[in-house]
Design an enzyme around this catalytic site. Structure first.
Site, PDB file in Angstrom:
ATOM      1  CE  LYS A 220       2.912 -14.947   2.279  1.00  0.00           C
ATOM      2  NZ  LYS A 220       3.577 -13.909   1.469  1.00  0.00           N
TER       3      LYS A 220
ATOM      4  CE1 TYR B  14       3.532  -4.881   1.594  1.00  0.00           C
ATOM      5  CE2 TYR B  14       5.803  -5.040   0.863  1.00  0.00           C
ATOM      6  CZ  TYR B  14       4.636  -5.637   1.300  1.00  0.00           C
ATOM      7  OH  TYR B  14       4.565  -7.000   1.426  1.00  0.00           O
TER       8      TYR B  14
ATOM      9  CB  THR C  69       7.511  -7.685   3.175  1.00  0.00           C
ATOM     10  OG1 THR C  69       6.845  -7.966   1.944  1.00  0.00           O
ATOM     11  CG2 THR C  69       6.662  -6.753   4.001  1.00  0.00           C
TER      12      THR C  69
ATOM     13  CB  SER D 233      11.261 -14.096  -1.676  1.00  0.00           C
ATOM     14  OG  SER D 233       9.900 -14.300  -1.444  1.00  0.00           O
TER      15      SER D 233
ATOM     16  CD  GLU E 145      -6.299 -41.486  -5.694  1.00  0.00           C
ATOM     17  OE1 GLU E 145      -6.357 -41.616  -6.934  1.00  0.00           O
ATOM     18  OE2 GLU E 145      -7.294 -41.426  -4.961  1.00  0.00           O
TER      19      GLU E 145
ATOM     20  CB  THR F 255       6.796 -13.988   3.592  1.00  0.00           C
ATOM     21  OG1 THR F 255       5.924 -13.175   2.810  1.00  0.00           O
ATOM     22  CG2 THR F 255       7.288 -13.232   4.803  1.00  0.00           C
ATOM     23  CG  ASP F 256       5.585 -13.861  -2.003  1.00  0.00           C
ATOM     24  OD1 ASP F 256       4.973 -13.623  -0.948  1.00  0.00           O
ATOM     25  OD2 ASP F 256       5.356 -13.250  -3.061  1.00  0.00           O
TER      26      ASP F 256
HETATM   27  N1  ASP Z   1       6.453 -10.478  -2.224  1.00  0.00           N
HETATM   28  C1  ASP Z   1       7.188 -10.293  -1.014  1.00  0.00           C
HETATM   29  C2  ASP Z   1       8.427 -11.174  -1.062  1.00  0.00           C
HETATM   30  O1  ASP Z   1       8.324 -12.363  -0.972  1.00  0.00           O
HETATM   31  C3  ASP Z   1       6.331 -10.627   0.141  1.00  0.00           C
HETATM   32  C4  ASP Z   1       6.967 -10.632   1.482  1.00  0.00           C
HETATM   33  O2  ASP Z   1       8.156 -10.505   1.667  1.00  0.00           O
HETATM   34  O3  ASP Z   1       6.207 -10.773   2.466  1.00  0.00           O
HETATM   35  O4  ASP Z   1       9.498 -10.665  -1.189  1.00  0.00           O
END
Ligand code: ASP
Length: 359
Positions: free
Chosen positions: A196, A57, A43, A90, A316, A123-124
């Site tokens: 995340k 986007y 992103t 990602s 456990e 971010t994923d």
């Molecule tokens: N789906 C995107 C990625 O991980 C989300 C992001 O970058 O925030 O590339």
């Protein structure tokens, strides 16, 4: 005396002239850090149709040179150069992507002219890549992974400030030896701790044991250090690693069946991370299934689908008796990264368990 001071002045002027002609030739100032930005997409390189599109986007659109050129303030912080390693979202990262990126980071940090590396990333799976680098890169130079929650085209986009902060942290000698860092939303987090936690807000990244520090107007404020092994002290090394071992994650829930576990084993998984309920619990009817897989050489690693906390060995389940491993405080996706690296490095269940305590 007079002659000596005149001579000193002459030498200083000469040194200044030499430094500025060096700057003219190479583009690098001798006193500033050289930071390389390795772009992988996400992103932070995303673009939407409208400024109101903060969530709709396309990720991985803007090339690294444009990202850098869009933030003139970067030049005040460091000599920044960019390299486009991938241009992907990602969630599409593979083990091959990790290996290619890891090798490039390692090679760059061996170069005495490079002071730090920043990786722009979706971010994923950012936490997985950051933890992978934390395990396999033998360098104490700063390695900073950064992303954004909004594309650069959106109102109040967060990417530009995150990238400026990431470069500031990478250029700072105080960042050395702290392991791979994740910089997002004014915060500096440890790769092993951060995850995340939400898919829409800009404060998406949280460390269960707390952030390492804050970055405000380019200045880092540090509060703690990670006690676990990483980078320079790690026994894993990207330069010795040929590939990552196949490791899969099976998610537990009420009424869970054995199908996913059996399919992963049949497809050649060397380990299965059990994303268990609660304390990495295993349903009664699943115990014989997992024991059978272990007997057939598939490592069973108990992690938990619960955010935070950690799985206790022999609590456990009688892990000693079954030869299972617990992932300690690592979430399933990070437990998978460690198992992929450790098994590829030849570790058995006992060594794996030690690695989960230590990293
Ligand atoms: N789906 C995107 C990625 O991980 C989300 C992001 O970058 O925030 O590339």
């Amino acid at each position: 005396m007079l002659r000596a001071s005149r001579c000193g002045k002459y030498l200083a002027v000469l040194a200044l002239a030499l430094a500025s002609s060096l700057f003219a030739i190479t583009g690098f100032a001798a006193d500033r850090a050289h930071v390389v930005v390795l772009a992988t997409g996400g992103t932070i390189a995303g673009a939407g149709a409208d400024a109101a599109n903060s969530a709709t986007y396309q990720a991985a659109k803007v090339p690294v040179d444009k990202l850098i050129a869009g933030i003139p303030e970067l030049a005040k912080v460091a000599d920044v150069t960019g390299e486009q390693v991938f241009q992907i979202a990602s969630e599409s990262f593979t083990n091959d992507n990790l290996m290619i990126l890891g090798r490039r980071v390692s090679a760059l940090l061996k170069d005495p002219k490079v002071d730090g590396v920043v990786i722009t990333h979706g971010t994923d799976t950012l936490e997985e890549t950051a933890f992978f680098l934390n395990l396999v890169i033998h360098s104490d130079k700063p390695i900073v992974v950064v992303g954004s929650m909004r594309p650069g085209t959106a109102i109040s986009a967060d990417g530009a400030l995150n990238l400026l902060d990431a470069v500031s942290v990478a250029a700072n000698p105080e960042s050395r030896g702290r392991g791979v860092l994740v910089v997002m939303n004014d915060q500096i987090d440890a790769a092993r701790d951060v995850t995340k936690t939400i898919n829409i807000k800009t404060n998406a990244f949280v460390s269960q044991w707390g952030a390492l520090g804050m970055i405000v107007e380019g200045k880092s404020y540090w509060f703690r250090k990670v006690d676990k092994k990483h980078t320079i002290n790690s026994e894993f090394d990207i330069d010795r690693l040929k590939e990552l071992a196949p490791v899969e994650i099976a998610y537990a829930y009420g009424n869970v069946g054995k199908e996913a576990y059996s399919a992963f084993a049949a497809a050649g998984a060397k380990a299965i991370i059990h994303a268990g309920t609660g304390n990495g619990s295993v349903a009664n009817r699943m115990v014989p299934v997992l024991r059978d897989l272990q007997d057939h050489g598939v490592q069973i690693i108990r992690s938990a689908r619960v955010w935070g906390g950690f799985v206790l060995r022999n609590a456990e389940q009688p892990d000693d008796q079954y030869g299972w491993v617990v992932a300690h405080d690592l979430n399933p996706q990070k437990a998978k990264i460690l198992a992929s690296v450790a098994i590829a490095s030849g570790m058995d269940a006992k060594a794996l368990q030690k690695a989960y305590w230590e990293y």
